[in-house]
Design an enzyme around this catalytic site. Structure first.
Site, PDB file in Angstrom:
ATOM      1  N   ARG A  83     -11.014  -7.063  -7.434  1.00 17.76           N
ATOM      2  CA  ARG A  83     -10.237  -6.504  -6.388  1.00 17.76           C
ATOM      3  C   ARG A  83     -10.485  -5.034  -6.055  1.00 17.76           C
ATOM      4  O   ARG A  83      -9.860  -4.365  -6.991  1.00 17.76           O
ATOM      5  CB  ARG A  83      -9.005  -7.150  -5.785  1.00 17.76           C
ATOM      6  CG  ARG A  83      -8.187  -6.653  -4.867  1.00 17.76           C
ATOM      7  CD  ARG A  83      -8.644  -7.153  -3.442  1.00 17.76           C
ATOM      8  NE  ARG A  83      -7.883  -6.618  -2.395  1.00 17.76           N
ATOM      9  CZ  ARG A  83      -6.845  -6.935  -1.733  1.00 17.76           C
ATOM     10  NH1 ARG A  83      -6.239  -8.224  -1.971  1.00 17.76           N
ATOM     11  NH2 ARG A  83      -6.166  -6.310  -0.606  1.00 17.76           N
ATOM     12  N   ARG A  92     -13.038  -8.267   0.575  1.00 17.26           N
ATOM     13  CA  ARG A  92     -12.386  -8.308  -0.651  1.00 17.26           C
ATOM     14  C   ARG A  92     -13.274  -9.380  -1.453  1.00 17.26           C
ATOM     15  O   ARG A  92     -13.585 -10.596  -0.879  1.00 17.26           O
ATOM     16  CB  ARG A  92     -11.107  -8.470  -0.658  1.00 17.26           C
ATOM     17  CG  ARG A  92     -10.322  -9.488   0.211  1.00 17.26           C
ATOM     18  CD  ARG A  92      -9.034  -9.417   0.691  1.00 17.26           C
ATOM     19  NE  ARG A  92      -9.087  -8.252   1.790  1.00 17.26           N
ATOM     20  CZ  ARG A  92      -7.986  -7.815   2.167  1.00 17.26           C
ATOM     21  NH1 ARG A  92      -6.779  -8.256   2.134  1.00 17.26           N
ATOM     22  NH2 ARG A  92      -8.045  -6.960   3.209  1.00 17.26           N
ATOM     23  N   ASP A  95      -8.190 -12.117  -2.280  1.00 16.36           N
ATOM     24  CA  ASP A  95      -6.673 -11.710  -1.781  1.00 16.36           C
ATOM     25  C   ASP A  95      -5.622 -12.824  -2.336  1.00 16.36           C
ATOM     26  O   ASP A  95      -5.944 -13.947  -1.772  1.00 16.36           O
ATOM     27  CB  ASP A  95      -6.793 -11.401  -0.345  1.00 16.36           C
ATOM     28  CG  ASP A  95      -5.523 -10.900   0.326  1.00 16.36           C
ATOM     29  OD1 ASP A  95      -4.719 -10.210  -0.426  1.00 16.36           O
ATOM     30  OD2 ASP A  95      -5.337 -11.153   1.394  1.00 16.36           O
ATOM     31  N   ASP A  97      -1.795 -13.566  -1.832  1.00 18.03           N
ATOM     32  CA  ASP A  97      -0.367 -13.164  -1.029  1.00 18.03           C
ATOM     33  C   ASP A  97       0.346 -14.173  -1.155  1.00 18.03           C
ATOM     34  O   ASP A  97       0.289 -15.574  -1.076  1.00 18.03           O
ATOM     35  CB  ASP A  97      -0.579 -13.079   0.719  1.00 18.03           C
ATOM     36  CG  ASP A  97      -1.499 -12.056   0.918  1.00 18.03           C
ATOM     37  OD1 ASP A  97      -1.535 -11.043   0.431  1.00 18.03           O
ATOM     38  OD2 ASP A  97      -2.221 -12.005   2.076  1.00 18.03           O
TER      39      ASP A  97
END
Length: 162
Positions: A83, A92, A95, A97
């Protein structure tokens, strides 16, 4: 133990492999073999940056890690998988989250939970509902009430073979 939900997304360097590798790394963080992973969904990118479509999923697991320690572990997985943070909403390799940390509401400089944009993102809500259809968010909103036909139409189900 705290049940957490993590959104996964990738659109570079073989996104399916990126998500598969992330799932394997998340399994090492999950206590009591608690990892659940949604099917993978294809989605269009957000924002104005020209880039490939995304592959998205949501994972859930139990952890004894504190919120910031979990955030650090997630960012380490992202970094291990290449990343690079160049531009907001840019392409990317991976990711991750942190969407939810139990029923906690966290507002710290490095971490906002529930994730600030999750209620408006089909690529988060639909996979989340696939593994937790009866979930009620910390704000007392039932997850089911946030998912519209429009959200369902925005995604392409790519399967459960991970």
């Amino acid at each position: 133990m705290t049940q957490v939900f993590v959104a996964l997304g990738a659109n570079l360097e073989d996104p399916k492999t990126q998500l598969d590798n992330a799932v394997a790394a998340l399994s090492a963080l999950a206590e009591h073999q608690s990892l659940k992973v949604s099917p993978y969904y294809g989605s269009a990118p957000m924002g104005d940056v020209v880039q490939p479509d995304y592959l998205n999923a949501v994972a859930s697991f139990e952890t004894s890690l504190a919120p910031i320690a979990l955030l650090d572990a997630l960012q380490e997985i992202e970094n291990t998988q290449g990343r690079v943070r160049k531009e907001r909403w840019g392409p990317r390799t991976l990711d991750l989250d942190l969407l939810l940390y139990g029923d906690a509401i966290i507002d710290e400089p490095r971490l906002k939970v529930p994730h600030y944009g999750m209620k408006e993102r089909s690529f988060v809500l639909v996979p989340l509902a696939a593994i937790a259809p009866d979930l009620v968010l910390p704000c007392k909103t039932p997850l089911r009430s946030l998912i519209s036909e429009k959200f369902l139409a925005e995604l392409q189900l790519l399967g459960n073979d991970h």
